[in-house]
Design a protein around this motif. Sequence first.
Motif, PDB file in Angstrom:
ATOM      1  N   LEU A 298       0.492  -9.547   5.535  1.00 36.46           N
ATOM      2  CA  LEU A 298       0.672  -8.818   6.788  1.00 36.46           C
ATOM      3  C   LEU A 298       0.899  -7.335   6.515  1.00 36.46           C
ATOM      4  N   GLY A 299       1.680  -7.034   5.470  1.00 32.94           N
ATOM      5  CA  GLY A 299       1.929  -5.633   5.128  1.00 32.94           C
ATOM      6  C   GLY A 299       0.641  -4.919   4.773  1.00 32.94           C
ATOM      7  N   PHE A 300      -0.206  -5.604   3.999  1.00 33.04           N
ATOM      8  CA  PHE A 300      -1.501  -5.025   3.612  1.00 33.04           C
ATOM      9  C   PHE A 300      -2.362  -4.792   4.852  1.00 33.04           C
ATOM     10  N   THR A 301      -2.413  -5.821   5.735  1.00 36.48           N
ATOM     11  CA  THR A 301      -3.214  -5.695   6.953  1.00 36.48           C
ATOM     12  C   THR A 301      -2.695  -4.564   7.822  1.00 36.48           C
ATOM     13  N   PHE A 302      -1.362  -4.495   7.953  1.00 43.00           N
ATOM     14  CA  PHE A 302      -0.742  -3.449   8.772  1.00 43.00           C
ATOM     15  C   PHE A 302      -1.122  -2.068   8.238  1.00 43.00           C
ATOM     16  N   ALA A 303      -1.018  -1.882   6.916  1.00 46.07           N
ATOM     17  CA  ALA A 303      -1.359  -0.589   6.329  1.00 46.07           C
ATOM     18  C   ALA A 303      -2.832  -0.261   6.574  1.00 46.07           C
ATOM     19  N   MET A 304      -3.696  -1.285   6.434  1.00 44.50           N
ATOM     20  CA  MET A 304      -5.125  -1.055   6.658  1.00 44.50           C
ATOM     21  C   MET A 304      -5.374  -0.640   8.100  1.00 44.50           C
ATOM     22  N   ILE A 305      -4.652  -1.291   9.056  1.00 43.07           N
ATOM     23  CA  ILE A 305      -4.884  -0.976  10.460  1.00 43.07           C
ATOM     24  C   ILE A 305      -4.427   0.450  10.763  1.00 43.07           C
ATOM     25  N   VAL A 306      -3.289   0.863  10.183  1.00 43.57           N
ATOM     26  CA  VAL A 306      -2.806   2.234  10.394  1.00 43.57           C
ATOM     27  C   VAL A 306      -3.876   3.230   9.948  1.00 43.57           C
ATOM     28  N   MET A 307      -4.355   3.024   8.717  1.00 43.06           N
ATOM     29  CA  MET A 307      -5.353   3.932   8.147  1.00 43.06           C
ATOM     30  C   MET A 307      -6.648   3.902   8.965  1.00 43.06           C
ATOM     31  N   ALA A 308      -7.086   2.679   9.315  1.00 39.47           N
ATOM     32  CA  ALA A 308      -8.349   2.544  10.041  1.00 39.47           C
ATOM     33  C   ALA A 308      -8.242   3.160  11.431  1.00 39.47           C
TER      34      ALA A 308
ATOM     35  N   ILE B 232       0.824  -1.208   0.000  1.00 37.21           N
ATOM     36  CA  ILE B 232       0.000   0.000   0.000  1.00 37.21           C
ATOM     37  C   ILE B 232       0.858   1.259   0.000  1.00 37.21           C
ATOM     38  N   PHE B 233       1.739   1.380   0.993  1.00 38.19           N
ATOM     39  CA  PHE B 233       2.447   2.643   1.173  1.00 38.19           C
ATOM     40  C   PHE B 233       3.608   2.807   0.204  1.00 38.19           C
ATOM     41  N   ARG B 234       4.192   1.682  -0.265  1.00 38.79           N
ATOM     42  CA  ARG B 234       5.368   1.779  -1.117  1.00 38.79           C
ATOM     43  C   ARG B 234       5.022   1.639  -2.579  1.00 38.79           C
ATOM     44  N   ILE B 235       4.258   0.605  -2.908  1.00 36.24           N
ATOM     45  CA  ILE B 235       3.989   0.323  -4.314  1.00 36.24           C
ATOM     46  C   ILE B 235       2.653   0.914  -4.739  1.00 36.24           C
ATOM     47  N   VAL B 236       1.834   1.331  -3.750  1.00 34.87           N
ATOM     48  CA  VAL B 236       0.532   1.948  -4.012  1.00 34.87           C
ATOM     49  C   VAL B 236      -0.323   1.081  -4.940  1.00 34.87           C
ATOM     50  N   LEU B 237      -0.553  -0.177  -4.515  1.00 36.47           N
ATOM     51  CA  LEU B 237      -1.457  -1.084  -5.223  1.00 36.47           C
ATOM     52  C   LEU B 237      -2.618  -1.421  -4.294  1.00 36.47           C
ATOM     53  N   GLY B 238      -3.714  -1.884  -4.892  1.00 32.80           N
ATOM     54  CA  GLY B 238      -4.832  -2.351  -4.079  1.00 32.80           C
ATOM     55  C   GLY B 238      -5.507  -1.237  -3.309  1.00 32.80           C
ATOM     56  N   MET B 239      -5.623  -0.066  -3.957  1.00 32.70           N
ATOM     57  CA  MET B 239      -6.182   1.099  -3.281  1.00 32.70           C
ATOM     58  C   MET B 239      -7.668   0.952  -2.972  1.00 32.70           C
ATOM     59  N   CYS B 240      -8.417   0.313  -3.874  1.00 28.09           N
ATOM     60  CA  CYS B 240      -9.880   0.374  -3.736  1.00 28.09           C
ATOM     61  C   CYS B 240     -10.354  -0.217  -2.416  1.00 28.09           C
ATOM     62  N   PRO B 241     -10.030  -1.485  -2.118  1.00 26.90           N
ATOM     63  CA  PRO B 241     -10.501  -2.014  -0.826  1.00 26.90           C
ATOM     64  C   PRO B 241      -9.870  -1.269   0.330  1.00 26.90           C
ATOM     65  N   PHE B 242      -8.618  -0.831   0.148  1.00 25.96           N
ATOM     66  CA  PHE B 242      -7.908  -0.148   1.226  1.00 25.96           C
ATOM     67  C   PHE B 242      -8.670   1.105   1.651  1.00 25.96           C
ATOM     68  N   LEU B 243      -9.032   1.950   0.691  1.00 19.80           N
ATOM     69  CA  LEU B 243      -9.713   3.195   1.029  1.00 19.80           C
ATOM     70  C   LEU B 243     -11.141   2.940   1.499  1.00 19.80           C
ATOM     71  N   ALA B 244     -11.796   1.945   0.885  1.00 19.07           N
ATOM     72  CA  ALA B 244     -13.218   1.764   1.166  1.00 19.07           C
ATOM     73  C   ALA B 244     -13.458   1.101   2.510  1.00 19.07           C
ATOM     74  N   VAL B 245     -12.595   0.163   2.884  1.00 22.25           N
ATOM     75  CA  VAL B 245     -12.895  -0.687   4.031  1.00 22.25           C
ATOM     76  C   VAL B 245     -12.263  -0.164   5.318  1.00 22.25           C
ATOM     77  N   SER B 246     -11.315   0.780   5.210  1.00 18.23           N
ATOM     78  CA  SER B 246     -10.593   1.221   6.402  1.00 18.23           C
ATOM     79  C   SER B 246     -11.418   2.160   7.280  1.00 18.23           C
ATOM     80  N   VAL B 247     -12.729   1.997   7.279  1.00 20.78           N
ATOM     81  CA  VAL B 247     -13.580   2.854   8.103  1.00 20.78           C
ATOM     82  C   VAL B 247     -13.410   2.518   9.580  1.00 20.78           C
ATOM     83  N   SER B 248     -13.283   1.221   9.894  1.00 17.49           N
ATOM     84  CA  SER B 248     -13.082   0.839  11.285  1.00 17.49           C
ATOM     85  C   SER B 248     -12.020  -0.249  11.363  1.00 17.49           C
ATOM     86  N   VAL B 249     -11.371  -0.350  12.521  1.00 20.30           N
ATOM     87  CA  VAL B 249     -10.280  -1.302  12.677  1.00 20.30           C
ATOM     88  C   VAL B 249     -10.788  -2.732  12.503  1.00 20.30           C
TER      89      VAL B 249
END
Lengths: 214, 203
Positions: B135-145, B17-34
């Motif tokens: 894990l990297g994807f989950t970690f990025a999602m948790i930071v954002m959420a 997410i943070f480095r390669i900036v892939l998989g934005m759609c679920p990342f932005l949409a779902v990070s409403v809550s942890v």
Amino acid sequence: MTSFLMHTILVQASGTPDPGFSFGTMMTIIIGAIFINNFVLSRFLGICPFMGVSKQLDSALGMGAAVVFVMALATLGCWGIYHLLLVPLGIGYLNTIAFIIIIAALVQLVEMILLKFSPALYQALGIYLPLITTNCAILGVAVLNINEKYSLGYSLINAVAAGIGFTLALVLMAGIRERLEQAPIPPALKGLPIAFLMAGAMSIAFLGFAGLGG
Amino acid sequence: MSLAREFVKGIYKENPIFRIVLGMCPFLAVSVSVENALGMGAAAGFVLVCSNFLVSLLRNAIPSKVRIPCYIVIIATFVTIVDLIMNAYLPDLHRNLGIFIPLIVVNCIILGRAEGFANKNSVPAAIADGLGMGLGFTFAMIVMATFREILGNGTWLGINLLGEAYTSQPLLIAVLAPGAFILMGFILGFFNILDNRRKGGAR
């Protein structure tokens, strides 16, 4: 046989007893898909092409046209396969697999047909077509149409309107980014970060449409 | 040793997410809550590990001309499995994630790892890579959420952190669509600053 098919398409599969085509519902779907629930700015579908292809106005328009076209075709294909094949066979749960195969095949087919019959159009849209297979807006609209139990007509309207909404967001963004090239931006925000901030500002503007649907 | 390296790189150095900036759609949409972020991260991570495993196992059997459709079918199969399992055992989470469960199929991270890593590497390496990226994807999602849930709702994983006064009138925009875009812009900007610092230090 034909009448049976028409009956299936209009009544049975739509899930609603009244096959009538209401103008009000149509307008609600159109305005909803373009403005209120804009695919990019409020549903977060198709962010990758939105960020990748919005640097220039021309390519934004080309991508938008390709997406509208493939979305309509994919909706037609997915709706047909789902209601005429998967549901009668009782394997509706396989829709994700079926839809992605249909979309990938369609994109290939469109690419080959364009190359054969309209090289000029292929030149214009060709480079965007392979990208479209993994554009989640296409699969998204197909799945949404099934979830909302739209009839074929409403599904097509929803798909075209969603494509237009996507194009609108893309073209607006391209206009902003062409200007940003000359703007003094803090170095840390150059490139993608400022693009996301701009998308946020546009998204706030689109929140203003929220009351339109009634 | 190298297995550990394949595992660790996905978490920070090549964070999808943070480095390669892939998989934005679920990342932005779902990070409403942890909670949603954890669910999405687990679902995508499971599909990532399984598809990496199978693609790597079949890497010599799949003809290179039809490899992309094969990968998509493999991924779609695992996504359907996740979809059905979640629907059966975690119906609330399934409803919250909604359309983004089937859309894991077109998540660029998963196809990207199949095409970019799993089809050239051994099975253990591919699994390590899948685990790390998941894990990297989950970690990025948790930071954002974390940002979005605390700002927009005053809670973290449902625990009230900021008290009644805040929760009754939170910064609602953080959980709405614009908040996701704006926070993502600032997070990417922060990573740019980190990068510049590091380059400056090396020089």
